[in-house]
Structures are given as structure tokens and as C-alpha cells.
Motif scaffolding. Structure first.
Motif, mmCIF file in Angstrom:
data_model
loop_
_atom_site.group_PDB
_atom_site.id
_atom_site.type_symbol
_atom_site.label_atom_id
_atom_site.label_comp_id
_atom_site.label_asym_id
_atom_site.label_seq_id
_atom_site.Cartn_x
_atom_site.Cartn_y
_atom_site.Cartn_z
ATOM 1 N N LYS A 125 7.942 7.833 -16.478
ATOM 2 C CA LYS A 125 7.684 6.808 -17.523
ATOM 3 C C LYS A 125 7.502 5.321 -16.989
ATOM 4 O O LYS A 125 6.696 4.609 -17.311
ATOM 5 C CB LYS A 125 8.253 6.721 -18.741
ATOM 6 C CG LYS A 125 7.888 8.078 -19.553
ATOM 7 C CD LYS A 125 8.662 8.250 -20.833
ATOM 8 C CE LYS A 125 8.480 9.293 -21.711
ATOM 9 N NZ LYS A 125 8.735 9.380 -22.948
ATOM 10 N N ILE A 126 8.795 4.989 -16.193
ATOM 11 C CA ILE A 126 8.821 3.793 -15.800
ATOM 12 C C ILE A 126 8.006 3.301 -14.614
ATOM 13 O O ILE A 126 7.401 2.281 -14.452
ATOM 14 C CB ILE A 126 10.266 3.582 -15.099
ATOM 15 C CG1 ILE A 126 11.420 3.448 -16.353
ATOM 16 C CG2 ILE A 126 10.578 2.089 -14.339
ATOM 17 C CD1 ILE A 126 12.818 3.610 -16.086
ATOM 18 N N ARG A 127 7.764 4.330 -14.019
ATOM 19 C CA ARG A 127 6.641 4.052 -12.559
ATOM 20 C C ARG A 127 5.388 4.047 -13.269
ATOM 21 O O ARG A 127 4.511 3.155 -12.864
ATOM 22 C CB ARG A 127 6.641 5.221 -11.883
ATOM 23 C CG ARG A 127 7.821 5.275 -10.858
ATOM 24 C CD ARG A 127 7.861 6.454 -9.938
ATOM 25 N NE ARG A 127 8.851 6.262 -9.002
ATOM 26 C CZ ARG A 127 9.390 7.323 -8.329
ATOM 27 N NH1 ARG A 127 9.123 8.740 -8.509
ATOM 28 N NH2 ARG A 127 10.412 7.179 -7.510
ATOM 29 N N GLN A 158 15.300 2.814 -1.896
ATOM 30 C CA GLN A 158 13.938 3.242 -2.333
ATOM 31 C C GLN A 158 13.840 4.472 -1.650
ATOM 32 O O GLN A 158 14.366 5.083 -0.802
ATOM 33 C CB GLN A 158 13.132 2.288 -1.607
ATOM 34 C CG GLN A 158 12.941 1.019 -2.289
ATOM 35 C CD GLN A 158 11.576 0.143 -1.683
ATOM 36 O OE1 GLN A 158 10.822 0.620 -1.060
ATOM 37 N NE2 GLN A 158 11.328 -1.257 -2.302
ATOM 38 N N LEU A 159 12.598 5.283 -2.046
ATOM 39 C CA LEU A 159 12.264 6.542 -1.580
ATOM 40 C C LEU A 159 11.732 6.047 -0.197
ATOM 41 O O LEU A 159 11.225 5.295 0.134
ATOM 42 C CB LEU A 159 11.184 7.199 -2.503
ATOM 43 C CG LEU A 159 11.316 7.865 -3.595
ATOM 44 C CD1 LEU A 159 10.027 8.080 -4.568
ATOM 45 C CD2 LEU A 159 12.400 8.828 -3.678
ATOM 46 N N LYS A 160 12.046 7.251 0.593
ATOM 47 C CA LYS A 160 11.345 7.042 2.134
ATOM 48 C C LYS A 160 10.078 7.333 2.254
ATOM 49 O O LYS A 160 9.443 6.918 2.977
ATOM 50 C CB LYS A 160 12.389 8.074 3.044
ATOM 51 C CG LYS A 160 13.793 7.774 3.222
ATOM 52 C CD LYS A 160 14.518 8.596 4.247
ATOM 53 C CE LYS A 160 15.964 8.219 4.418
ATOM 54 N NZ LYS A 160 16.799 9.113 5.141
ATOM 55 N N SER A 161 9.474 8.212 1.229
ATOM 56 C CA SER A 161 8.249 8.544 1.181
ATOM 57 C C SER A 161 7.677 8.052 -0.030
ATOM 58 O O SER A 161 8.185 7.301 -1.025
ATOM 59 C CB SER A 161 8.099 10.250 1.230
ATOM 60 O OG SER A 161 8.662 10.512 0.122
ATOM 61 N N VAL A 162 6.219 8.121 -0.133
ATOM 62 C CA VAL A 162 5.616 7.366 -1.298
ATOM 63 C C VAL A 162 5.560 8.417 -2.758
ATOM 64 O O VAL A 162 5.486 9.826 -2.554
ATOM 65 C CB VAL A 162 3.941 7.340 -0.918
ATOM 66 C CG1 VAL A 162 3.483 6.874 -2.254
ATOM 67 C CG2 VAL A 162 3.889 6.378 0.212
ATOM 68 N N PRO A 163 5.854 8.173 -3.704
ATOM 69 C CA PRO A 163 5.891 9.169 -4.994
ATOM 70 C C PRO A 163 4.505 9.842 -4.782
ATOM 71 O O PRO A 163 3.388 9.235 -4.579
ATOM 72 C CB PRO A 163 5.947 8.106 -6.081
ATOM 73 C CG PRO A 163 6.748 7.036 -5.600
ATOM 74 C CD PRO A 163 6.100 6.733 -4.186
ATOM 75 N N ALA A 168 -0.273 5.135 -0.913
ATOM 76 C CA ALA A 168 0.812 4.430 -0.185
ATOM 77 C C ALA A 168 0.183 2.783 -0.419
ATOM 78 O O ALA A 168 0.935 1.894 0.022
ATOM 79 C CB ALA A 168 0.683 4.823 1.272
ATOM 80 N N GLU A 169 -1.221 2.603 -0.472
ATOM 81 C CA GLU A 169 -2.044 1.416 -0.433
ATOM 82 C C GLU A 169 -1.900 0.720 -1.896
ATOM 83 O O GLU A 169 -2.372 -0.238 -2.005
ATOM 84 C CB GLU A 169 -3.435 1.733 -0.021
ATOM 85 C CG GLU A 169 -3.554 2.258 1.273
ATOM 86 C CD GLU A 169 -2.984 1.493 2.343
ATOM 87 O OE1 GLU A 169 -2.991 0.218 2.415
ATOM 88 O OE2 GLU A 169 -2.222 2.046 3.162
ATOM 89 N N ILE A 173 3.458 -0.617 -4.597
ATOM 90 C CA ILE A 173 4.285 0.575 -3.866
ATOM 91 C C ILE A 173 5.723 0.249 -3.641
ATOM 92 O O ILE A 173 6.503 1.021 -3.919
ATOM 93 C CB ILE A 173 3.606 1.065 -2.698
ATOM 94 C CG1 ILE A 173 4.117 2.379 -2.348
ATOM 95 C CG2 ILE A 173 3.794 -0.132 -1.565
ATOM 96 C CD1 ILE A 173 3.520 3.561 -3.512
ATOM 97 N N ASP A 174 5.901 -0.975 -3.519
ATOM 98 C CA ASP A 174 7.479 -1.560 -3.002
ATOM 99 C C ASP A 174 8.204 -1.674 -4.449
ATOM 100 O O ASP A 174 9.430 -1.253 -4.294
ATOM 101 C CB ASP A 174 7.511 -3.015 -2.839
ATOM 102 C CG ASP A 174 6.715 -4.113 -3.817
ATOM 103 O OD1 ASP A 174 6.003 -3.503 -4.488
ATOM 104 O OD2 ASP A 174 6.920 -5.152 -3.708
ATOM 105 N N LEU A 175 7.630 -1.441 -5.599
ATOM 106 C CA LEU A 175 8.385 -1.390 -6.772
ATOM 107 C C LEU A 175 8.365 0.142 -7.284
ATOM 108 O O LEU A 175 9.315 0.638 -7.779
ATOM 109 C CB LEU A 175 7.794 -1.946 -7.969
ATOM 110 C CG LEU A 175 7.749 -3.655 -7.656
ATOM 111 C CD1 LEU A 175 6.977 -4.489 -8.973
ATOM 112 C CD2 LEU A 175 9.264 -4.185 -7.901
ATOM 113 N N LEU A 176 7.285 0.804 -6.876
ATOM 114 C CA LEU A 176 6.935 2.180 -7.366
ATOM 115 C C LEU A 176 8.075 3.239 -6.646
ATOM 116 O O LEU A 176 8.295 4.335 -7.066
ATOM 117 C CB LEU A 176 5.684 2.702 -7.147
ATOM 118 C CG LEU A 176 4.692 2.005 -8.221
ATOM 119 C CD1 LEU A 176 3.198 2.253 -7.595
ATOM 120 C CD2 LEU A 176 4.673 2.649 -9.506
ATOM 121 N N LYS A 177 8.479 2.779 -5.489
ATOM 122 C CA LYS A 177 9.158 3.521 -4.954
ATOM 123 C C LYS A 177 10.872 3.344 -5.105
ATOM 124 O O LYS A 177 11.578 4.034 -4.538
ATOM 125 C CB LYS A 177 9.202 3.151 -3.011
ATOM 126 C CG LYS A 177 7.857 3.797 -2.582
ATOM 127 C CD LYS A 177 7.648 3.142 -1.225
ATOM 128 C CE LYS A 177 8.570 4.023 -0.223
ATOM 129 N NZ LYS A 177 8.176 3.459 1.283
#
Length: 220
Positions: A125-127, A158-163, A168-169, A173-177
């Protein structure tokens, strides 16, 4: 203020973390805990003017976390924490989730807030809220006073991979990770034992408040 005697108790406890010493110094612990409860009561009185989500009936005793450690599944079997933890929910009376958090520990006290390591449903939900309204979050965390107190919000773990729900673009993404959404500020022993300690901590919480509002809106 937090009395120096309370910090001294915690310092001695860290060096004598065993049941025998604790029982022999139970009176010192009780006095230190009462000092913390009184401090939290004063803090709540100010914070309720900042954050209307803090319940009027919230008991400061219930905000002060247990000093006894759960050692059932831990290699470290020392029975006591070497700090007093204080959890102040930003809404409701249940600790955890969106909150203000105060740690009182000699040489390692801090005030923080936000949401630390949300579980999967809340994280989703936050993402989603960030994806829709990242500008609102950036306005909060890029504010000069916020950065001065809490540093770069994006430097949390942060996550190492993209959610997997996002690309990734994605421009955010810096906040989503991010795995957590918190700000924290270290407090020196001199500050927390000073006469202005309650107000200083309340002022820091007032800078956290907009972040907590954003997070609570995400979970609503």
C-alpha cells in the motif's frame, strides 16, 4: 528531563546483564522506569497538540516497552535490554506501524518516526501511494529542516532488485525500493538530561508528523 541516575542504571546494567544483579538493583530500575514514564507523559501532552491522531487516553506506561528480552530464539541470552524503548502510535493504541519511537540509552539515544520494516500488505500500500503521489513524499523529505535533522531519507536500506510490480525506469524507483520509511535523529546524553529535553524531542517529532500523515493515508 531524564535523570543522570537513569542513564547510570542503564550503563551499569549493560556491564552486569544478569538476573542476580538486576534483582539486587530492582529499586534503581523502578526509579529509572518511573522517570521515563513521567518524561513520556510530558512528551505526550505536547505531541497531542502536534498530532491529533495520538489518543487522549493513551497511557504513558503502555508506551514504555518491556526491558526484558525474548531470548527463546536468540544466541545472545542476556536477559535484559540496555535501553528504554518508547513507542508512541500515531493513531490508536497499538505499538508498531506508523509511530514515533524514542530510545533512551547512554551514548545511543535517538528519536525517530515513520514505519520501520512494514509487513508485505502494508508495504504494498505504501509503494502504491508513492507511485501515485511521490511528489507529496518528496516535498516532506526534501524539506530543509527534515534533512538537517534526519539526513537523506533515501539512504535507508533498499531492495537489491526492483519490486516486481514496478519498472526499473520508474522515476520514483529510489523510493519504491525502500524497505523502511523512517527518519531518526541522535540525541546526546547532555541533551536528554537537559531541562529542554521534552520540548527538543517534541520539536523533532513535529518534523516527522507530515511523514506519518503520508504513511497513514497510504494505509487508510
Amino acid at each position: 528531563m531524564i535523570y543522570q541516575e537513569s542513564l547510570d542504571f542503564l550503563k551499569d546494567l549493560a556491564q552486569n546483564n544478569n538476573r542476580e544483579w538486576f534483582l539486587a538493583n530492582k529499586e534503581r530500575y523502578d526509579k529509572a522506569r518511573e522517570n521515563v514514564i513521567d518524561f513520556v507523559g510530558q512528551l505526550l501532552a505536547i505531541l497531542r497538540k502536534v498530532d491529533p491522531g495520538i489518543e487522549e487516553t493513551l497511557d504513558p506506561k503502555k508506551c514504555v516497552m518491556r526491558i526484558y528480552r525474548d531470548i527463546r530464539f536468540r544466541k545472545d541470552k542476556t536477559p535484559y535490554k540496555n535501553n528504554f524503548g518508547v513507542s508512541i502510535p500515531s493513531s490508536g493504541s497499538k505499538s508498531g506501524g506508523v509511530e514515533y519511537y524514542l530510545q533512551i540509552q547512554p551514548g545511543n539515544s535517538f528519536i525517530g518516526g515513520g514505519y520501520w520494516m512494514p509487513e508485505a500488505p502494508h508495504l504494498k500500500k505504501i509503494r502504491q501511494e508513492i507511485d501515485y503521489n511521490a511528489a507529496d513524499l518528496r516535498k516532506i523529505i526534501d524539506e530543509k529542516d527534515f534533512i538537517k535533522l534526519f539526513g537523506d531519507f533515501k539512504q535507508q536500506e533498499q531492495l537489491k532488485s526492483v519490486p516486481r510490480e514496478y519498472d526499473a525506469e520508474n522515476e520514483n524507483i529510489d523510493l519504491l525500493k525502500l524497505k523502511s520509511f523512517v527518519g531518526w535523529h541522535k540525541i546526546t546524553d547532555k541533551e536528554i538530561t537537559g531541562k529542554n529535553a521534552v520540548q527538543q524531542i517534541a520539536d523533532a517529532c513535529s518534523k516527522i508528523y507530515p511523514l506519518n500523515v503520508f504513511l497513514k493515508n497510504a494505509l487508510a
